[in-house]
Scaffold this active site. Structure first.
Site, PDB file in Angstrom:
ATOM      1  N   SER A   1     -21.736  35.560   6.740  1.00 39.17           N
ATOM      2  CA  SER A   1     -21.454  34.369   5.930  1.00 39.17           C
ATOM      3  C   SER A   1     -20.107  33.717   6.183  1.00 39.17           C
ATOM      4  O   SER A   1     -19.862  32.623   5.682  1.00 39.17           O
ATOM      5  CB  SER A   1     -21.567  34.706   4.433  1.00 39.17           C
TER       6      SER A   1
ATOM      7  N   LYS B   1     -20.016  30.170   7.348  1.00 40.62           N
ATOM      8  CA  LYS B   1     -20.106  29.042   6.422  1.00 40.62           C
ATOM      9  C   LYS B   1     -18.846  28.170   6.483  1.00 40.62           C
ATOM     10  O   LYS B   1     -18.881  27.001   6.098  1.00 40.62           O
ATOM     11  CB  LYS B   1     -20.329  29.536   4.997  1.00 40.62           C
TER      12      LYS B   1
ATOM     13  N   SER C   1     -20.580  32.041  -1.643  1.00 36.37           N
ATOM     14  CA  SER C   1     -21.358  32.299  -0.425  1.00 36.37           C
ATOM     15  C   SER C   1     -22.834  32.020  -0.630  1.00 36.37           C
ATOM     16  O   SER C   1     -23.700  32.757  -0.141  1.00 36.37           O
ATOM     17  CB  SER C   1     -21.149  33.743   0.048  1.00 36.37           C
TER      18      SER C   1
END
Length: 417
Positions: free
Chosen positions: A113, A116, A168
């Site tokens: 993640s 991102k 997240s």
């Protein structure tokens, strides 16, 4: 056979687990690709094939020392802190761009993640954060971590960014990607952004960081991407926010909800922010194959340092605690200590690309292994086709002008007669 003395303690059983040891990367096991996936997340869809590994630049981006796969520290630096389980990591100065220390900086790992951050950069480039969007059932039902979007919920892009960075949320990533043209278009834009920054170890396969065919990044690239994001005041404010109010959504009769889902307080999931003096925030990541990944930053004595961790674990201490120890180590180093540099975006293209420019339309470039680069070949073919089309159009236009001129001349003669 004798017996143990009365009151004596029984002997301790032998250890059942191998003692922790920092992973050895001296032999460059991940120079071209991450370790094999432990699940089916990177199996291509039927009819598709996995992309080849990204080419490795002939010269290490950021300096020769960063070509090392083991630990790299400045001359005369003290020993590194203990209990760092991350397989690859980079400690860098956000302002100067100096890399203070590293371990396998260009080794290829799955980012999970923390990728991102790259999506956030594309969103900040392209979307109006004040615009509202209505979440779909597909947004709400996306796999993995979720901020809590609901079908029919109305959210500003700023709120979606809060859900993306602070919690997240894969659902927030999906909703933002939809506005960028869908998942495939968003991935293309993310990869183009990475290339423009000089992050040549990076290729994402999903907007959220879920593993997929060809996914890779490196501790160096994530430091580069994070530094670029921290230069944006909006992003810097987002990752340093501890809590915000987040909207709810209307009830969905299809799942027999009786009342609307109320709004709630959204908290930042990065523990460094709450537990480290001067913390600026950061981003967490985890998948089964990527394991623990982490990005974090802090300010002290006029310096802003950042740490990126790849393929880590919660043993012997949690990723944010490992980052804290490396930050302490970095702040204790003299100003100017360096083993390399995070390249600037303006200078990234000429110093990082190892793919030669297309010399002629009919001669596509090759990669370092001598094989024709399929993407470059396709680009060359497109350029060739485009060139032929331009020539044909040019002749057609010239011919049409000649015919038009003859007609006008004939008409003029008729008028004179």
């Amino acid at each position: 056979m004798g017996s143990a003395p009365v009151g004596a303690q029984p002997p301790e059983p032998p250890p059942t687990t191998t003692p922790f040891a920092t992973p050895d990367t001296d032999n460059c096991p991940f120079a071209t690709s991450p370790p094999p996936a432990i699940d089916l997340s990177e199996v291509p869809e039927p009819g598709q094939t996995a992309p080849p590994a990204l080419p490795v630049p002939a010269e290490a981006i950021g300096g020769d020392a960063l070509a090392e796969c083991g630990t790299v520290t400045p001359d005369g630096a003290p020993p590194l802190p203990a209990d760092i389980s991350a397989t690859g990591w980079v400690l860098a100065d956000l302002d100067s761009g100096d890399v203070l220390a590293a371990k396998d900086p260009h080794g290829r790992y799955r980012p999970a993640s923390i990728i991102k951050i790259l999506l956030a950069l594309v969103v900040l480039d392209e979307l109006d954060l004040n615009k509202t969007t209505v979440a779909t059932a597909e947004d709400a039902g996306i796999e993995g971590s979720s901020v809590g979007l609901g079908k029919g919920g109305v959210y500003t892009n700023m709120q979606l960014m809060q859900g993306l960075v602070m919690a997240s949320g894969n659902d927030a990533a999906h909703a933002l990607a939809a506005q960028l043209g869908g998942n495939e278009a968003a991935v293309e834009k993310m990869n183009a952004k990475a290339t423009s920054l000089g992050a040549l170890d990076t290729r994402t396969a999903s907007p959220s960081g879920l593993d997929g065919p060809g996914m890779s990044s490196s501790a160096y690239d994530m430091a580069l991407i994070f530094r670029s994001a921290m230069a944006d005041p909006t992003f810097a404010r987002l990752i340093s926010t501890e809590m915000v109010d987040f909207p709810g959504y209307p009830r969905d009769p299809a799942i027999t909800e009786d009342v609307d889902r109320p709004g709630f307080a959204l908290s930042n999931d990065n523990q460094l922010l709450y537990n480290y003096d001067g913390a600026l925030g950061g981003k967490t990541g985890f998948t089964d194959s990527a394991r623990q990944t982490f990005v974090g930053a802090a300010a002290r004595d006029g310096r802003r340092l950042a740490v990126t961790l790849m393929l880590g674990d919660v043993l012997p201490i949690r990723p944010w605690e490992q980052a804290a120890r490396l930050l302490d180590y970095g702040f204790a180093l003299p100003v100017g200590s360096t083993v390399g540099v995070l390249v600037d975006q303006d200078s990234a293209a000429p110093v990082t690309s190892t793919r030669p420019a297309v010399p002629t339309l009919a001669s596509p470039p090759t990669d370092p292994a001598g094989q024709t680069d399929p993407a470059a070949s396709a680009r060359a073919s497109a350029l060739q086709a485009g060139g032929d089309t331009v020539i044909r159009i040019g002749f057609a236009v010239i011919g049409a002008l000649i015919v038009l001129g003859l007609l006008l001349w004939a008409r003029q003669l008729n008028r004179r007669r």
